[in-house]
Write a protein that holds these residues in place. Structure first.
Motif, PDB file in Angstrom:
ATOM      1  N   ASP A 278     -14.447   4.405 -15.470  1.00  0.00           N
ATOM      2  CA  ASP A 278     -15.002   5.581 -16.148  1.00  0.00           C
ATOM      3  C   ASP A 278     -14.338   6.832 -15.582  1.00  0.00           C
ATOM      4  N   ASP A 279     -14.348   7.908 -16.366  1.00  0.00           N
ATOM      5  CA  ASP A 279     -13.839   9.181 -15.847  1.00  0.00           C
ATOM      6  C   ASP A 279     -14.957  10.041 -15.269  1.00  0.00           C
ATOM      7  N   SER A 280     -16.200   9.623 -15.413  1.00  0.00           N
ATOM      8  CA  SER A 280     -17.344  10.386 -14.913  1.00  0.00           C
ATOM      9  C   SER A 280     -17.777   9.854 -13.555  1.00  0.00           C
ATOM     10  N   PHE A 281     -17.695  10.690 -12.533  1.00  0.00           N
ATOM     11  CA  PHE A 281     -18.139  10.272 -11.206  1.00  0.00           C
ATOM     12  C   PHE A 281     -19.634   9.957 -11.195  1.00  0.00           C
ATOM     13  N   SER A 282     -20.421  10.732 -11.934  1.00  0.00           N
ATOM     14  CA  SER A 282     -21.861  10.496 -11.937  1.00  0.00           C
ATOM     15  C   SER A 282     -22.194   9.149 -12.562  1.00  0.00           C
TER      16      SER A 282
ATOM     17  N   SER B 177     -23.853   5.901 -10.650  1.00  0.00           N
ATOM     18  CA  SER B 177     -25.003   5.208 -11.222  1.00  0.00           C
ATOM     19  C   SER B 177     -24.742   3.708 -11.312  1.00  0.00           C
ATOM     20  N   ALA B 178     -23.541   3.340 -11.748  1.00  0.00           N
ATOM     21  CA  ALA B 178     -23.183   1.924 -11.843  1.00  0.00           C
ATOM     22  C   ALA B 178     -23.150   1.277 -10.466  1.00  0.00           C
ATOM     23  N   ARG B 179     -22.567   1.971  -9.508  1.00  0.00           N
ATOM     24  CA  ARG B 179     -22.502   1.442  -8.137  1.00  0.00           C
ATOM     25  C   ARG B 179     -23.895   1.248  -7.561  1.00  0.00           C
ATOM     26  N   ASP B 180     -24.765   2.232  -7.791  1.00  0.00           N
ATOM     27  CA  ASP B 180     -26.138   2.140  -7.278  1.00  0.00           C
ATOM     28  C   ASP B 180     -26.906   0.995  -7.938  1.00  0.00           C
ATOM     29  N   ALA B 181     -26.497   0.623  -9.158  1.00  0.00           N
ATOM     30  CA  ALA B 181     -27.143  -0.476  -9.863  1.00  0.00           C
ATOM     31  C   ALA B 181     -26.610  -1.836  -9.424  1.00  0.00           C
ATOM     32  N   GLY B 182     -25.645  -1.839  -8.523  1.00  0.00           N
ATOM     33  CA  GLY B 182     -25.158  -3.089  -7.960  1.00  0.00           C
ATOM     34  C   GLY B 182     -23.829  -3.575  -8.496  1.00  0.00           C
TER      35      GLY B 182
ATOM     36  N   ALA C 269     -23.499  -8.529 -12.011  1.00  0.00           N
ATOM     37  CA  ALA C 269     -23.043  -7.298 -11.362  1.00  0.00           C
ATOM     38  C   ALA C 269     -22.019  -7.569 -10.269  1.00  0.00           C
ATOM     39  N   SER C 270     -22.123  -8.716  -9.608  1.00  0.00           N
ATOM     40  CA  SER C 270     -21.226  -9.020  -8.488  1.00  0.00           C
ATOM     41  C   SER C 270     -19.817  -9.370  -8.944  1.00  0.00           C
ATOM     42  N   THR C 271     -19.638  -9.630 -10.245  1.00  0.00           N
ATOM     43  CA  THR C 271     -18.306  -9.964 -10.764  1.00  0.00           C
ATOM     44  C   THR C 271     -17.909  -9.009 -11.897  1.00  0.00           C
ATOM     45  N   THR C 272     -18.367  -7.771 -11.790  1.00  0.00           N
ATOM     46  CA  THR C 272     -18.119  -6.777 -12.847  1.00  0.00           C
ATOM     47  C   THR C 272     -17.436  -5.542 -12.279  1.00  0.00           C
ATOM     48  N   LEU C 273     -16.488  -5.013 -13.035  1.00  0.00           N
ATOM     49  CA  LEU C 273     -15.807  -3.748 -12.749  1.00  0.00           C
ATOM     50  C   LEU C 273     -16.220  -2.727 -13.792  1.00  0.00           C
TER      51      LEU C 273
ATOM     52  N   CYS D  86     -15.942  -0.305  -8.869  1.00  0.00           N
ATOM     53  CA  CYS D  86     -15.882   0.864  -9.744  1.00  0.00           C
ATOM     54  C   CYS D  86     -14.515   1.526  -9.577  1.00  0.00           C
ATOM     55  N   LEU D  87     -14.008   2.076 -10.666  1.00  0.00           N
ATOM     56  CA  LEU D  87     -12.698   2.718 -10.667  1.00  0.00           C
ATOM     57  C   LEU D  87     -12.769   3.990 -11.498  1.00  0.00           C
ATOM     58  N   ALA D  88     -12.297   5.094 -10.927  1.00  0.00           N
ATOM     59  CA  ALA D  88     -12.348   6.392 -11.597  1.00  0.00           C
ATOM     60  C   ALA D  88     -11.016   6.715 -12.266  1.00  0.00           C
ATOM     61  N   ILE D  89     -11.100   7.360 -13.421  1.00  0.00           N
ATOM     62  CA  ILE D  89      -9.925   7.901 -14.107  1.00  0.00           C
ATOM     63  C   ILE D  89      -9.833   9.382 -13.753  1.00  0.00           C
ATOM     64  N   LEU D  90      -8.694   9.781 -13.187  1.00  0.00           N
ATOM     65  CA  LEU D  90      -8.547  11.135 -12.666  1.00  0.00           C
ATOM     66  C   LEU D  90      -7.813  12.076 -13.621  1.00  0.00           C
ATOM     67  N   ALA D  91      -7.274  11.541 -14.709  1.00  0.00           N
ATOM     68  CA  ALA D  91      -6.561  12.378 -15.682  1.00  0.00           C
ATOM     69  C   ALA D  91      -7.089  12.079 -17.088  1.00  0.00           C
ATOM     70  N   PRO D  92      -8.363  12.384 -17.334  1.00  0.00           N
ATOM     71  CA  PRO D  92      -8.965  12.004 -18.624  1.00  0.00           C
ATOM     72  C   PRO D  92      -8.504  12.835 -19.808  1.00  0.00           C
ATOM     73  N   ASP D  93      -8.072  14.070 -19.564  1.00  0.00           N
ATOM     74  CA  ASP D  93      -7.729  15.026 -20.623  1.00  0.00           C
ATOM     75  C   ASP D  93      -6.266  15.409 -20.475  1.00  0.00           C
ATOM     76  N   SER D  94      -5.464  15.104 -21.483  1.00  0.00           N
ATOM     77  CA  SER D  94      -4.025  15.359 -21.404  1.00  0.00           C
ATOM     78  C   SER D  94      -3.689  16.841 -21.312  1.00  0.00           C
ATOM     79  N   GLN D  95      -4.642  17.699 -21.643  1.00  0.00           N
ATOM     80  CA  GLN D  95      -4.392  19.143 -21.636  1.00  0.00           C
ATOM     81  C   GLN D  95      -5.024  19.851 -20.435  1.00  0.00           C
ATOM     82  N   GLN D  96      -5.612  19.068 -19.520  1.00  0.00           N
ATOM     83  CA  GLN D  96      -6.281  19.655 -18.365  1.00  0.00           C
ATOM     84  C   GLN D  96      -5.665  19.126 -17.079  1.00  0.00           C
TER      85      GLN D  96
END
Length: 229
Positions: free
Chosen positions: A170-174, A178-183, A163-167, A187-197
């Motif tokens: 995901d586009d889901s904040f939840s 969950s991944a962050r809480d698991a150690g 976990a200490s060497t893993t990224l 973590c990196l979020a995708i802010l434009a997951p849908d090309s039409q939204q």
């Protein structure tokens, strides 16, 4: 934004991260209600008012993502209906370039998805995505969605990781929470997951990007961990 030199493994979501979420959005909110209306002789509005709240009630659970569950619940062939609009399956911008850079960097890449194995096969047939990563794990193999805290511990069975060497990307904040809480250390979020939204607002505590071209240059400059780390 990402400390590439501190990593050994990169976990990647699929839908909304590597693939355009438009396919899934269109299927669940437009195509499925329309085909449900055809099958049960309802108006499009009646079908949508019936189907969409039923789907939303399962949000975040494994059922939300399970085509077997929805095929039984709605008495329709969900996988077959997805194939009807399979031409909408496609990569998000700069994804293939990013995956090529990831492979060249020597980092291990694993798709960690909530997608059910049946539509997963359809998406792999359409994209060849499985040829661009080291492994793929579906949450259905573990019986827990990524939002479930127990998922990350069970994931070690199929894709052992430090976990200490893993990224996790995901586009889901939840899911990222969950991944962050698991150690998981990064973590990196995708802010434009849908090309039409419209794009999403940034998470207050998790860095985010719109497209992978924002991080490819730094990835290409990565220096690997010293031996034994």
């Amino acid at each position: 934004m990402v400390n590439w030199s501190a990593l050994e493994t990169v976990f990647l979501d699929m839908d909304g991260t590597l693939l355009d979420l438009h396919f899934d959005t269109h299927f669940w909110l437009e195509h499925l209600p329309r085909r449900y209306a055809d099958h049960y002789n309802l108006s499009p509005e009646e079908a949508r008012d019936h189907v969409v709240p039923m789907i939303m009630a399962e949000h975040g659970s494994l059922n939300w993502y399970c085509t077997d569950y929805w095929s039984e619940r709605l008495a329709l062939d969900i996988t077959g209906l997805k194939a009807e609009v399979g031409d909408r399956i496609g990569y998000r911008p700069h994804v293939t370039e990013f995956l090529d850079a990831l492979r060249a960097s020597g980092l291990r890449s694993v798709i960690v998805t909530n997608c059910h194995p049946d539509p997963l096969r359809l998406k792999l047939e359409r994209t060849g995505l499985n040829q661009r990563v080291d492994d793929i794990v579906s949450s259905h193999q573990l019986g827990k969605a990524k939002e479930n805290p127990g998922f990350w511990q069970d994931l070690h069975q199929l894709a052992p990781y430090n976990a200490s060497t893993t990224l996790m990307v995901d586009d889901s904040f939840s899911v990222l929470e969950s991944a962050r809480d698991a150690g998981i250390s990064q973590c990196l979020a995708i802010l434009a997951p849908d090309s039409q939204q419209a794009t999403r607002d940034h998470h207050p505590d998790i860095p985010g990007i719109h497209h992978f071209d924002e991080i490819i240059p730094d990835l290409r400059l990565r220096r690997p961990l010293p031996s034994g780390q």
